[in-house]
Design an enzyme around this catalytic site. Sequence first.
Site, PDB file in Angstrom:
ATOM      1  N   MET A   1      81.669  67.564  18.107  1.00 28.11           N
ATOM      2  CA  MET A   1      82.189  67.434  19.475  1.00 28.11           C
ATOM      3  C   MET A   1      82.784  66.055  19.727  1.00 28.11           C
ATOM      4  O   MET A   1      83.000  65.656  20.874  1.00 28.11           O
ATOM      5  CB  MET A   1      81.075  67.723  20.482  1.00 28.11           C
ATOM      6  CG  MET A   1      80.570  69.157  20.391  1.00 28.11           C
ATOM      7  SD  MET A   1      79.488  69.585  21.757  1.00 28.11           S
ATOM      8  CE  MET A   1      80.688  69.739  23.096  1.00 28.11           C
TER       9      MET A   1
ATOM     10  N   ALA B   1      84.289  59.528  20.838  1.00 28.63           N
ATOM     11  CA  ALA B   1      84.249  59.229  22.277  1.00 28.63           C
ATOM     12  C   ALA B   1      83.755  57.800  22.498  1.00 28.63           C
ATOM     13  O   ALA B   1      84.327  57.048  23.295  1.00 28.63           O
ATOM     14  CB  ALA B   1      83.335  60.223  22.991  1.00 28.63           C
TER      15      ALA B   1
ATOM     16  N   PRO C   1      76.172  65.644  21.707  1.00 23.04           N
ATOM     17  CA  PRO C   1      75.403  65.817  20.468  1.00 23.04           C
ATOM     18  C   PRO C   1      75.939  64.943  19.331  1.00 23.04           C
ATOM     19  O   PRO C   1      77.159  64.782  19.181  1.00 23.04           O
ATOM     20  CB  PRO C   1      75.593  67.307  20.143  1.00 23.04           C
ATOM     21  CG  PRO C   1      75.936  67.958  21.439  1.00 23.04           C
ATOM     22  CD  PRO C   1      76.652  66.915  22.255  1.00 23.04           C
TER      23      PRO C   1
ATOM     24  N   GLY D   1      81.011  60.439  18.363  1.00 21.05           N
ATOM     25  CA  GLY D   1      81.256  59.101  17.816  1.00 21.05           C
ATOM     26  C   GLY D   1      82.644  58.618  18.192  1.00 21.05           C
ATOM     27  O   GLY D   1      82.840  57.446  18.544  1.00 21.05           O
TER      28      GLY D   1
ATOM     29  N   LYS E   1      84.730  67.004  23.113  1.00 22.37           N
ATOM     30  CA  LYS E   1      85.847  67.951  22.954  1.00 22.37           C
ATOM     31  C   LYS E   1      85.366  69.191  22.217  1.00 22.37           C
ATOM     32  O   LYS E   1      84.363  69.178  21.496  1.00 22.37           O
ATOM     33  CB  LYS E   1      87.018  67.330  22.197  1.00 22.37           C
ATOM     34  CG  LYS E   1      86.715  66.820  20.764  1.00 22.37           C
ATOM     35  CD  LYS E   1      86.806  67.850  19.648  1.00 22.37           C
ATOM     36  CE  LYS E   1      86.439  67.272  18.285  1.00 22.37           C
ATOM     37  NZ  LYS E   1      86.159  68.272  17.271  1.00 22.37           N
TER      38      LYS E   1
ATOM     39  N   ASP F   1      90.089  61.769  15.508  1.00 23.06           N
ATOM     40  CA  ASP F   1      89.827  62.380  16.813  1.00 23.06           C
ATOM     41  C   ASP F   1      89.786  61.366  17.946  1.00 23.06           C
ATOM     42  O   ASP F   1      89.684  61.753  19.117  1.00 23.06           O
ATOM     43  CB  ASP F   1      88.458  63.098  16.805  1.00 23.06           C
ATOM     44  CG  ASP F   1      88.470  64.370  15.971  1.00 23.06           C
ATOM     45  OD1 ASP F   1      89.563  64.848  15.613  1.00 23.06           O
ATOM     46  OD2 ASP F   1      87.369  64.882  15.690  1.00 23.06           O
TER      47      ASP F   1
HETATM   48  O1  C5P Z   1      89.481  60.481  10.645  1.00 21.68           O
HETATM   49  P1  C5P Z   1      88.009  60.538  10.465  1.00 21.68           P
HETATM   50  O2  C5P Z   1      87.438  59.235   9.985  1.00 21.68           O
HETATM   51  O3  C5P Z   1      87.287  61.059  11.667  1.00 21.68           O
HETATM   52  O4  C5P Z   1      87.747  61.604   9.330  1.00 21.68           O
HETATM   53  C1  C5P Z   1      86.507  61.756   8.728  1.00 21.68           C
HETATM   54  C2  C5P Z   1      86.683  62.547   7.445  1.00 21.68           C
HETATM   55  O5  C5P Z   1      87.032  63.893   7.760  1.00 21.68           O
HETATM   56  C3  C5P Z   1      87.780  62.051   6.537  1.00 21.68           C
HETATM   57  O6  C5P Z   1      87.305  61.055   5.677  1.00 21.68           O
HETATM   58  C4  C5P Z   1      88.141  63.309   5.765  1.00 21.68           C
HETATM   59  O7  C5P Z   1      87.199  63.577   4.767  1.00 21.68           O
HETATM   60  C5  C5P Z   1      87.980  64.391   6.819  1.00 21.68           C
HETATM   61  N1  C5P Z   1      89.236  64.713   7.520  1.00 21.68           N
HETATM   62  C6  C5P Z   1      90.218  65.402   6.843  1.00 21.68           C
HETATM   63  N2  C5P Z   1      91.381  65.713   7.479  1.00 21.68           N
HETATM   64  C7  C5P Z   1      91.584  65.368   8.763  1.00 21.68           C
HETATM   65  C8  C5P Z   1      90.583  64.673   9.479  1.00 21.68           C
HETATM   66  C9  C5P Z   1      89.412  64.361   8.825  1.00 21.68           C
HETATM   67  O8  C5P Z   1      90.062  65.745   5.667  1.00 21.68           O
HETATM   68  N3  C5P Z   1      92.722  65.702   9.362  1.00 21.68           N
END
Ligand code: C5P
Length: 299
Positions: free
Chosen positions: A103, A108, A98, A106, A12, A140
Amino acid sequence: MDAGVTVRVPAKVNVQLAVGAARPDGFHDLANVFLAVSLFDEVTVTPADELTVTCSGPDADQVPLDRTNLAARAAELLAARAGRPDSAVHIHIAKNIPVAGGMAGGSADGAGALLACDLLWGLDTPTGELLDICAELGSDVPFSLIGGAALGTGRGELLTPVGAGAFHWVFAVAEGGLSTPAVFREFDRLAEGRDVPEPQASPALLAALASGDPDALAATLANDLQPAALSLRPELQRTLTAGTEAGALAGLVSGSGPTTAFLVRDEEAAAKVAAALEASGTCRATRTTTSPAPGATAV
Ligand code: C5P
């Protein structure tokens, strides 16, 4: 060997990433306009004695093969939800997106493994439940499952599909990855002492996205994480400049970076911008793609 199930799942780009102030849980509220692009990982699951992960592709050595891999966690969560005694599958990831590039590669793989296990185990889990598991895996991951184009609110996991015409993109893959939490922390540091407004989707951007007019979309692309990514990786500015000087309509950091995305008018412009970026020495590799692309799909 028992037959496996293979699922193809897209990368994405965020055409708008509006970021609010840090929430008490550490996440940030977003207005996140996701667009799936035609760059895919393929996740294959086969019955096995225990849960194992392998990975192939140019960046395979950077992919964790333990239970921290979102594909492995997806298999475990789905097995637990379905009341299966174990999640014994072999997961193979043919990696083309990548790694740690902004993108959702992980994510995906998490969405791909989830759908592949659901098919392999014949569970027929309703989409709403699959999306709940995706949200548990990461902000994501739900979008990786549905693909297309969607507005993500909350921490990005609450999705509303939006209209999107066809667009051409060039991605410049940077040397090394960037940690998403580190980029959000840098966003917080840069925002210190400032009022951070509530994130709002831009009506002009959504109209441009639906219209398929690349000039209109180029004028409205926006990523609030870009200053933070550039603060951590100032050399990305050189990549952005090289892409726009080569004729891209606009360039921006993809998500939390360090991959940069360039919107171009057509296939011919894509080839020209990609060649110029490769020659510029400001990136490791380029990929030309189109959008929108479908979400996780069995092949
Ligand atoms: O949700 P995910 O595990 O992909 O998020 C990874 C990190 O990115 C979170 O631990 C946080 O630090 C940050 N994040 C955030 N706000 C979001 C999505 C991600 O602060 N809306």
